[in-house]
Design a protein around this motif. Sequence first.
Motif, short mmCIF file in Angstrom:
data_model
loop_
_atom_site.label_atom_id
_atom_site.label_comp_id
_atom_site.label_asym_id
_atom_site.label_seq_id
_atom_site.Cartn_x
_atom_site.Cartn_y
_atom_site.Cartn_z
N GLU A 33 2.09 2.04 -8.51
CA GLU A 33 2.41 2.32 -7.09
C GLU A 33 2.22 3.49 -6.57
N ARG A 68 -1.56 4.06 -6.17
CA ARG A 68 -2.22 3.37 -4.78
C ARG A 68 -1.80 3.98 -3.45
N ASN A 92 -8.19 4.05 -0.29
CA ASN A 92 -8.18 2.58 -0.15
C ASN A 92 -9.24 1.82 -1.03
N LYS A 121 -10.65 1.69 -6.88
CA LYS A 121 -10.04 0.85 -7.97
C LYS A 121 -8.99 1.23 -8.59
N ILE A 122 -8.01 0.37 -9.14
CA ILE A 122 -7.09 1.10 -10.09
C ILE A 122 -7.17 -0.02 -11.23
N ASP A 174 -1.93 -4.71 -6.76
CA ASP A 174 -2.79 -3.52 -6.64
C ASP A 174 -3.63 -3.19 -7.80
#
Length: 282
Positions: free
Chosen positions: A181, A184, A189, A192-193, A211
């Motif tokens: 969290e 993000r 935007n 990538k995570i 996410d």
Amino acid sequence: MFHPPHPETYRDQLRAFLREDWGTQDWTTASVPDRPMTARVVAKADLVLAGLPVAAETLKLACGSMVIELPKHDGQKVGTGTEVMRLRGSSHGILLAERVMLNLLQRLSGTATLTRKFVDAVEGTGARILDTRKTTPGLKVLEKYAVRCGGGVNHRLNLSDGVLLKENHLAAVGGIRAAVESARRVAPNLVKIEVEVENLGQLKACLELPDVDGVLLDNMALDQMREAVALRDRSGRRLFLEASGNITLERARAVAETGVDFLSVGALTHSAPSVDLSLRMD
């Protein structure tokens, strides 16, 4: 054909490498006549080429009028005795650049050659070979280019290319959910995570977080990897799975056959042996 990095991204490093090698004066080269010469670079083993444009740029920095021909190209597999470069120019320029040029070409081609072995080992499984950030300071851009020449895929070129939440990041923020969290909120935007996990419980936590784009399976046994793939598939999530840790050439195919999407191999850049090429003046 592979598109190498623009010379401006590594030219300063090449100048520094040459200055380091020259010191205040190359007394050996100064002791021989400076006259027009031709030379060629020849492979002395079977290898995959990487770094020919870098080698050419090194030569041009030592002699701006050097004429260079490249009968072969990066990413090409060549055999022992193959001529990979021809050059015409000042004998002093050739001698001043020779060692630095060969060191780089041998190292980068070594990385490409090892990468190709891993790529061949997993052929047909659908899995792809990734590099890591275990690169040589000052050579990262070139080493990662060499991985591409060998058929591998770059993970992150630098820390701004993506979020990878590893064990220490998770410890610092207090767990997977909090870390994802927070990432993000902070990251752009389109970044990538990815989250590193050590067990299936952590993977399940990632599957519950929309996410999370990918999961790194750290040092898991083969049966755990297979279960991880099954969990991901049953969840309906499209996140990618990356296997990491103890990915040897002998083990690579078995890991790929578990169904993971990527195998990350630090050895591509930190342990690849240099291959053998030589320069001979005619």
